[in-house]
Write an enzyme that holds these catalytic residues in place. Structure first.
Site, PDB file in Angstrom:
ATOM      1  N   ASP A  71       0.833  -1.207   0.000  1.00  0.00           N
ATOM      2  CA  ASP A  71       0.000   0.000   0.000  1.00  0.00           C
ATOM      3  C   ASP A  71       0.863   1.251   0.000  1.00  0.00           C
ATOM      4  O   ASP A  71       2.021   1.227   0.428  1.00  0.00           O
ATOM      5  CB  ASP A  71      -0.956   0.007   1.204  1.00  0.00           C
ATOM      6  CG  ASP A  71      -0.221  -0.017   2.535  1.00  0.00           C
ATOM      7  OD1 ASP A  71       0.764  -0.773   2.671  1.00  0.00           O
ATOM      8  OD2 ASP A  71      -0.626   0.717   3.464  1.00  0.00           O
ATOM      9  N   GLU A 140      -0.007  -0.945   5.868  1.00  0.00           N
ATOM     10  CA  GLU A 140       1.083  -0.438   6.705  1.00  0.00           C
ATOM     11  C   GLU A 140       0.981   1.059   6.872  1.00  0.00           C
ATOM     12  O   GLU A 140       1.252   1.604   7.943  1.00  0.00           O
ATOM     13  CB  GLU A 140       2.433  -0.804   6.090  1.00  0.00           C
ATOM     14  CG  GLU A 140       3.630  -0.578   7.017  1.00  0.00           C
ATOM     15  CD  GLU A 140       4.205   0.849   6.962  1.00  0.00           C
ATOM     16  OE1 GLU A 140       5.026   1.187   7.817  1.00  0.00           O
ATOM     17  OE2 GLU A 140       3.831   1.600   6.045  1.00  0.00           O
TER      18      GLU A 140
END
Length: 381
Positions: A71, A140
């Site tokens: 991400d 994250e």
């Protein structure tokens, strides 16, 4: 025509998928395909709308786990970018090629390098001792719910405790190879509501301005010397991150003021010590406050040993730099792996453009990063 290596091609393909937290948008599919071709066993451990990929090869100890995330943070105003942040634009330099896009440094470039390094190592060493693997999450950059902490529970339940962990976060400061993160400070957030008495500004004797009290509290907290730092950590720091106060009317004294603040703290502090000091300051200032603390991560440090020796040696071999060891900077998902008793280090590209407009990475550095990871694996296994 620009000729790209496997690492560079994969990095560019990942950039071309807009995987804004907590979306993966097929990034892990691309990586899983490469790992399956190299005979890795792969498993999807998805939770709360978060995509997690765990890939393993071999069995037993030692167990080295590469850790990363697919991400990225939002690109922001794309009009400010020179190139489309999800196009994977390549700019040729005299002796290098620069890859532009959101996530090039943080951390799709490392994802590609970790993946291809594992494939190359297993191809050259199909019967290696122990276990090597990769864990990727798509949350994250967000709150991590359903991400690495969720997979850690799976690792514990199945007795898959890594001996070593390399996090591919961008670690280098000025030149590729100049810094290894061998630990991280802890992080605690406090949500403080300072109470007063709301009223009309024309009658201050009938009010008790919560904003004024909050200002006194912020001043006291910001002027406090929390510690002097330790052998492995810089001194702890305090920062206000958000303030909310008032009704919006110009003639109303606020009856409460909300403060969000954060400590990045060394191994000399902990939640109890911070909470005790804050309580003492609140009492000294005679304030009425509601306070809620959230521990985001505990400090951890890898002081030496096989992993650090192998990685440092590989960095010197491929870059010529003798890397400095640092625990500065923000947190990473390494904070969820370290409590398992795992030796954790972080090494990746330059961090100069993370979360910025026109984020970019040197393709030469990504190829060297792959080579460093391969060399580290060979030294350990």
């Amino acid at each position: 025509m620009i000729n790209l290596t496997k690492t560079q091609k994969l990095a560019r393909a990942l950039i071309q998928r807009a995987s804004v937290t907590p979306e993966d948008n097929g990034c892990q599919d691309l990586i899983e395909e490469q790992l399956k071709e190299a005979s890795f066993n792969t498993l999807r451990l998805n939770s709360n709308g978060v995509t997690n990929l765990l890939a393993l090869h071999g069995s037993g100890s030692p167990f080295l786990l590469f850790l990363g995330h697919t991400d990225v943070v939002p690109a922001g105003n794309t009009a400010e970018w020179t190139y489309d942040p999800f196009d994977g634009f390549l700019e040729e330099k005299s002796d290098d090629v620069i890859l532009y896009g959101r996530g090039t440094q943080d951390m799709k470039g490392s994802d590609a390098a970790m993946c291809i390094a594992l494939c190359q190592f297993v191809l050259n060493n199909p019967d290696h001792k122990g276990t090597v693997g990769l864990l990727l999450t798509s949350n994250e950059e967000g709150d991590a719910v359903g991400g690495t902490p969720f997979v850690v529970e799976y690792l514990k339940e199945h007795n898959l405790i890594p001996t070593f962990c390399i996090v591919g976060e961008p670690s280098c400061s000025n030149e590729f190879g100049d810094t290894i993160k061998n630990g991280r400070r802890g992080s605690i957030t406090a949500h403080i509501t300072v109470k007063g008495v709301q009223g009309h500004v024309a009658y201050p004797d009938r009010c008790d301005n919560a904003a004024h009290h909050a200002g006194a509290l912020i001043k006291a907290l910001s002027e406090t010397q929390w510690d002097e730092g330790s052998q492995f950590f810089p001194k702890s720091s305090f920062q206000v991150t958000n303030i909310s106060c008032g009704t919006g009317a110009e003639n109303v004294v606020p009856g409460s003021c909300y403060i969000m603040c954060n400590w990045r703290y060394s191994d000399l502090l902990n939640k109890d010590l911070i909470e005790s000091k804050v309580t003492s300051i609140v009492k000294e200032l005679k304030l009425d406050c509601d306070i809620r603390y959230v521990v985001n991560g505990l400090p951890f440090v890898t002081k030496g040993g096989e992993l650090l020796d192998a990685l440092k040696s590989a960095v010197v071999e491929h870059t010529g730099h003798n890397p400095l060891l640092s625990t500065a900077g923000g947190t990473s998902d390494g904070r969820f792996i370290a409590p398992l008793g795992t030796k954790v280090v972080e090494f990746g590209p330059l961090s100069t453009h993370i979360h910025k407009v026109n984020e970019a990475v040197s393709l030469n550095s990504l190829e060297k990063l792959k080579d460093i990871f391969v060399s580290t694996l060979e030294k350990l296994f």
